[in-house]
Design a protein around this motif. Structure first.
Motif, PDB file in Angstrom:
ATOM      1  N   LEU A  22       0.826  -1.208   0.000  1.00 54.78           N
ATOM      2  CA  LEU A  22       0.000   0.000   0.000  1.00 54.78           C
ATOM      3  C   LEU A  22       0.862   1.260   0.000  1.00 54.78           C
ATOM      4  O   LEU A  22       0.534   2.250  -0.683  1.00 54.78           O
ATOM      5  N   ILE A  23       1.952   1.255   0.739  1.00 53.84           N
ATOM      6  CA  ILE A  23       2.844   2.421   0.749  1.00 53.84           C
ATOM      7  C   ILE A  23       3.461   2.609  -0.640  1.00 53.84           C
ATOM      8  O   ILE A  23       3.668   3.744  -1.098  1.00 53.84           O
ATOM      9  N   LEU A 112      -5.388   1.230 -10.539  1.00 53.97           N
ATOM     10  CA  LEU A 112      -6.065   2.391  -9.938  1.00 53.97           C
ATOM     11  C   LEU A 112      -6.456   2.115  -8.491  1.00 53.97           C
ATOM     12  O   LEU A 112      -6.338   2.997  -7.622  1.00 53.97           O
ATOM     13  N   LEU A 113      -6.923   0.904  -8.201  1.00 56.29           N
ATOM     14  CA  LEU A 113      -7.246   0.549  -6.816  1.00 56.29           C
ATOM     15  C   LEU A 113      -5.995   0.585  -5.946  1.00 56.29           C
ATOM     16  O   LEU A 113      -6.040   1.037  -4.789  1.00 56.29           O
ATOM     17  N   HIS A 114      -4.894   0.097  -6.502  1.00 55.03           N
ATOM     18  CA  HIS A 114      -3.638   0.100  -5.755  1.00 55.03           C
ATOM     19  C   HIS A 114      -3.207   1.531  -5.430  1.00 55.03           C
ATOM     20  O   HIS A 114      -2.838   1.847  -4.285  1.00 55.03           O
ATOM     21  N   VAL A 115      -3.245   2.413  -6.425  1.00 53.35           N
ATOM     22  CA  VAL A 115      -2.813   3.792  -6.219  1.00 53.35           C
ATOM     23  C   VAL A 115      -3.747   4.508  -5.240  1.00 53.35           C
ATOM     24  O   VAL A 115      -3.289   5.208  -4.318  1.00 53.35           O
ATOM     25  N   ALA A 116      -5.078   4.343  -5.418  1.00 51.75           N
ATOM     26  CA  ALA A 116      -6.040   5.030  -4.543  1.00 51.75           C
ATOM     27  C   ALA A 116      -5.937   4.518  -3.111  1.00 51.75           C
ATOM     28  O   ALA A 116      -5.851   5.309  -2.151  1.00 51.75           O
ATOM     29  N   GLY A 117      -5.965   3.187  -2.946  1.00 48.89           N
ATOM     30  CA  GLY A 117      -5.846   2.634  -1.603  1.00 48.89           C
ATOM     31  C   GLY A 117      -4.506   2.949  -0.975  1.00 48.89           C
ATOM     32  O   GLY A 117      -4.418   3.260   0.223  1.00 48.89           O
ATOM     33  N   GLY A 118      -3.448   2.896  -1.780  1.00 50.20           N
ATOM     34  CA  GLY A 118      -2.131   3.215  -1.251  1.00 50.20           C
ATOM     35  C   GLY A 118      -2.007   4.658  -0.828  1.00 50.20           C
ATOM     36  O   GLY A 118      -1.361   4.969   0.187  1.00 50.20           O
ATOM     37  N   PHE A 119      -2.635   5.561  -1.575  1.00 49.67           N
ATOM     38  CA  PHE A 119      -2.590   6.979  -1.197  1.00 49.67           C
ATOM     39  C   PHE A 119      -3.248   7.202   0.157  1.00 49.67           C
ATOM     40  O   PHE A 119      -2.705   7.889   1.030  1.00 49.67           O
ATOM     41  N   VAL A 124      -2.461   8.360   5.934  1.00 50.16           N
ATOM     42  CA  VAL A 124      -2.736   8.104   7.358  1.00 50.16           C
ATOM     43  C   VAL A 124      -1.483   7.594   8.065  1.00 50.16           C
ATOM     44  O   VAL A 124      -1.199   7.958   9.221  1.00 50.16           O
ATOM     45  N   SER A 125      -0.707   6.738   7.370  1.00 48.57           N
ATOM     46  CA  SER A 125       0.535   6.213   7.956  1.00 48.57           C
ATOM     47  C   SER A 125       1.540   7.315   8.230  1.00 48.57           C
ATOM     48  O   SER A 125       2.393   7.186   9.111  1.00 48.57           O
ATOM     49  N   LEU A 126       1.452   8.394   7.473  1.00 50.92           N
ATOM     50  CA  LEU A 126       2.346   9.544   7.714  1.00 50.92           C
ATOM     51  C   LEU A 126       1.817  10.439   8.823  1.00 50.92           C
ATOM     52  O   LEU A 126       2.569  10.874   9.717  1.00 50.92           O
ATOM     53  N   LEU A 174      -3.870   1.072  12.767  1.00 50.73           N
ATOM     54  CA  LEU A 174      -3.464   1.245  11.377  1.00 50.73           C
ATOM     55  C   LEU A 174      -2.923  -0.067  10.788  1.00 50.73           C
ATOM     56  O   LEU A 174      -3.115  -0.355   9.596  1.00 50.73           O
ATOM     57  N   ALA A 175      -2.255  -0.864  11.618  1.00 50.57           N
ATOM     58  CA  ALA A 175      -1.765  -2.167  11.156  1.00 50.57           C
ATOM     59  C   ALA A 175      -2.937  -3.062  10.761  1.00 50.57           C
ATOM     60  O   ALA A 175      -2.889  -3.757   9.739  1.00 50.57           O
ATOM     61  N   TYR A 176      -4.025  -3.033  11.556  1.00 53.48           N
ATOM     62  CA  TYR A 176      -5.201  -3.838  11.222  1.00 53.48           C
ATOM     63  C   TYR A 176      -5.862  -3.327   9.944  1.00 53.48           C
ATOM     64  O   TYR A 176      -6.348  -4.099   9.126  1.00 53.48           O
ATOM     65  N   VAL A 177      -5.887  -1.995   9.798  1.00 57.13           N
ATOM     66  CA  VAL A 177      -6.482  -1.422   8.593  1.00 57.13           C
ATOM     67  C   VAL A 177      -5.676  -1.821   7.358  1.00 57.13           C
ATOM     68  O   VAL A 177      -6.236  -2.192   6.316  1.00 57.13           O
ATOM     69  N   ALA A 178      -4.336  -1.754   7.461  1.00 54.04           N
ATOM     70  CA  ALA A 178      -3.482  -2.157   6.341  1.00 54.04           C
ATOM     71  C   ALA A 178      -3.689  -3.629   6.001  1.00 54.04           C
ATOM     72  O   ALA A 178      -3.735  -4.014   4.831  1.00 54.04           O
ATOM     73  N   TRP A 179      -3.825  -4.459   7.039  1.00 54.16           N
ATOM     74  CA  TRP A 179      -4.075  -5.893   6.826  1.00 54.16           C
ATOM     75  C   TRP A 179      -5.399  -6.105   6.090  1.00 54.16           C
ATOM     76  O   TRP A 179      -5.485  -6.897   5.143  1.00 54.16           O
TER      77      TRP A 179
END
Length: 415
Positions: A22-23, A112-119, A124-126, A174-179
């Motif tokens: 995601l990052i 597009l899903l990768h870029v949107a979800g990663g953004f 939030v991770s920042l 945030l770890a759970y959200v990323a998972w």
């Protein structure tokens, strides 16, 4: 045991691989955001307001993102990221050039899903760790220094201890959200990047062709090397017996061994070249035009071969596959005669017609077999497989106290 399940995502390596995925998507989104940020100031004098310029810039950046998602290199990059960071949810898929627009559209949607979800996750991770860093001193100083000269004033002591604790909890959550988000994208990758029904059929057809080719190569090795070894074994035994009494015959036997071994090595080099996909090993295979050499080698092995070829002028017109397979069938017949009957007279008739090819090989039963060999029964089965592929017929058995093999193969315009 009761805590392992709820703490599983927090302790699993899968979570952090998904987080990295995601990052990576967030990092890819940065050039598009910079494009929008640079485009906005250049359009402000043209549009009615800065807000309209921002909207126009974001729309333009979105269009550029979609357009770039169709680049083949982008599809390859996305495929590598999914394979390495999402635990390869689509094994067997080759992320090369897209085979059609459906594949391009699905790959674009995944990108597009990768870029949107990663953004979203990257932002939030920042922000959450930065917020924790700014707030950790708040219970001691009563201030949260977000910017110079305008701090946020909070009570000192335990009353404001909940602020850094909340940010710390946010980091854990945030770890759970990323998972979870990574798991959703993993499932999306199966639907968007997985093989379609047509691709699976193509892959199965390709696999079937590979298996058929390997089966054919196995028959090639069985026939050519088996024939050579039979000749070598018989001639080596004869040379050993006549070494001192008949040097001239011994020399002929050794010459036959040399010739048979060389032919077997050529065939082996051809097969290995096919398996390694090397052009050097793809020399033309023996066909009906090489019958004289085959008959000569068999005669050198001690067999009395009487051969007749009818319609010799049509041999050049016989399709290569028919010529090659018929040659191998004859080679196997001669090998079996030497192996199981010994040095007995062998009669060979090859008749090439305008639309069919007939082969008849017969020999007297000698009751002799190559020492140390039990037959194996693969010769007739291999010949039957060759004839079946060619759409012909084969019969083998005893006829008037002789072993006879009769093969008919159609070819030409009426095939």
């Amino acid at each position: 045991m009761s805590l392992r399940r709820p703490l599983g995502p927090l302790l699993s390596k899968v979570t952090y691989r998904r987080w990295v995925y995601l990052i990576l998507g967030g990092a890819i989104s940065v050039p598009y955001l910079l494009f929008a940020a640079i485009l906005i100031p250049s359009l402000v004098p043209v549009v009615a307001s800065a807000s309209n310029a921002a909207v126009f810039g974001l729309v333009a950046a979105f269009v550029v993102t979609i357009a770039s998602s169709f680049i083949p290199a982008v599809r390859a990059l996305e495929g590598v990221a999914v394979r390495e960071l999402l635990d390869d949810p689509v094994p067997g898929v080759v992320f090369g050039p897209a085979s059609g627009w459906p594949v391009r559209l699905r790959s674009s949607a995944m990108y597009l899903l990768h870029v949107a979800g990663g953004f979203g996750i990257s932002l939030v991770s920042l922000l959450v760790p930065v917020g924790f860093g700014f707030s950790v001193a708040a219970p001691f100083t009563g201030r949260i220094e977000l910017s110079a000269g305008s701090p946020i004033v909070v009570p000192k002591g335990w009353v404001s201890a909940w602020i850094p604790a909340l940010f710390l909890l946010g980091i854990v959550l945030l770890a759970y959200v990323a998972w979870a988000v990574g798991g959703v994208l993993r499932r999306c990758s199966v639907a968007l990047l997985g093989l379609s029904a047509a691709d699976r059929i193509t892959q199965l057809e390709r696999r079937t062709e590979q298996l058929a080719e390997r089966n054919r190569l196995a028959r090639e090795l069985h026939d050519s090397v088996g024939h050579a070894l039979s000749v070598v074994t018989i001639q080596a035994g004869a040379a050993r017996r006549t070494l001192r009494t008949d040097p001239e015959f011994t020399e002929q036997a050794l010459g036959a061994i040399e010739e048979s071994a060389r032919a077997a090595l050529d065939d082996l080099d051809h097969v290995l070249g096919l398996l390694r996909d090397e052009a050097a090993g793809r020399a033309p295979q023996a066909g009906l035009a090489e019958l004289p050499a085959l008959l000569s080698a068999t005669r050198l092995a001690g067999a009395d071969v009487e051969a007749e070829v009818r319609g010799e002028a049509l041999i050049a017109d016989v399709p290569p596959v028919v010529s090659r397979e018929t040659y191998r069938i004859l080679q196997e017949c001669l090998t079996n005669a030497l192996r199981h009957a010994g040095k007995v007279p062998v009669t060979v008739l090859v008749e090439v017609g305008e639309d069919r090819l007939d082969l008849r090989v017969s020999n007297r039963l000698g009751g002799v077999s190559v020492p140390g060999r039990d037959g194996g029964g693969r010769g007739l089965r291999g010949m039957a497989e060759r004839v079946e592929v060619l759409g012909g017929t084969l019969s083998a058995g005893l006829a008037d106290e002789r072993w006879e093999v009769v093969v008919t193969v159609p070819w030409g315009k009426r095939r």
